[in-house]
Design a protein around this motif. Structure first.
Motif, PDB file in Angstrom:
ATOM      1  N   GLY A  62       0.824  -1.198   0.000  1.00 51.20           N
ATOM      2  CA  GLY A  62       0.000   0.000   0.000  1.00 51.20           C
ATOM      3  C   GLY A  62       0.862   1.253   0.000  1.00 51.20           C
ATOM      4  O   GLY A  62       1.981   1.257   0.508  1.00 51.20           O
ATOM      5  N   TYR A  63       0.354   2.323  -0.580  1.00 42.36           N
ATOM      6  CA  TYR A  63       1.083   3.593  -0.648  1.00 42.36           C
ATOM      7  C   TYR A  63       0.073   4.720  -0.815  1.00 42.36           C
ATOM      8  O   TYR A  63      -1.128   4.493  -0.941  1.00 42.36           O
ATOM      9  N   ALA A  64       0.561   5.946  -0.845  1.00 38.68           N
ATOM     10  CA  ALA A  64      -0.286   7.113  -1.104  1.00 38.68           C
ATOM     11  C   ALA A  64       0.277   7.854  -2.306  1.00 38.68           C
ATOM     12  O   ALA A  64       1.488   8.020  -2.437  1.00 38.68           O
ATOM     13  N   THR A  65      -0.611   8.296  -3.207  1.00 38.91           N
ATOM     14  CA  THR A  65      -0.187   9.086  -4.354  1.00 38.91           C
ATOM     15  C   THR A  65       0.283  10.460  -3.863  1.00 38.91           C
ATOM     16  O   THR A  65       0.102  10.799  -2.687  1.00 38.91           O
ATOM     17  N   GLN A  66       0.843  11.253  -4.757  1.00 41.15           N
ATOM     18  CA  GLN A  66       1.288  12.597  -4.374  1.00 41.15           C
ATOM     19  C   GLN A  66       0.127  13.462  -3.886  1.00 41.15           C
ATOM     20  O   GLN A  66       0.320  14.352  -3.071  1.00 41.15           O
ATOM     21  N   ARG A  67      -1.081  13.176  -4.355  1.00 37.19           N
ATOM     22  CA  ARG A  67      -2.261  13.915  -3.890  1.00 37.19           C
ATOM     23  C   ARG A  67      -2.862  13.288  -2.632  1.00 37.19           C
ATOM     24  O   ARG A  67      -3.998  13.574  -2.274  1.00 37.19           O
TER      25      ARG A  67
END
Length: 95
Positions: A62-67
């Motif tokens: 899992g990760y988070a986009t730049q937004r």
């Protein structure tokens, strides 16, 4: 798993049909650590292994986009686009 495989994705997330570039492939039948770099500058850790000469399984954490949009961990099947095995496309999501 020793050296990380560098994987470049042409978008901020993976989906069927998405273009992927991989400079150096893992050895067949051996899992390898990978760093996935997305087009928006975000990244994630992953594990990949070759199922066949033209097929690659990719388990992305899992990760988070730049937004700051959260993306859950997912398991993908990639298929080679060319004989050099540098260009790939996401075929489908795996269970």
């Amino acid at each position: 798993m020793s050296d990380s495989i560098q994987i470049q994705v042409a978008d901020s997330h993976l989906y069927p049909g998405c273009a992927v570039s991989i400079a150096h492939l893992p050895e067949p039948a051996r899992a390898a650590a990978a760093i996935v770099e997305f087009a928006d500058g975000s990244g994630a850790h992953a594990t990949c292994h070759r199922r066949a000469p033209d097929e690659l399984e990719l388990n992305v954490d899992g990760y988070a986009t730049q937004r700051r949009h959260p993306v859950d961990a997912r398991h993908w099947l990639l298929l080679a686009v060319d004989a050099t095995h540098n260009s790939w496309r996401v075929k489908r999501r795996l269970p």
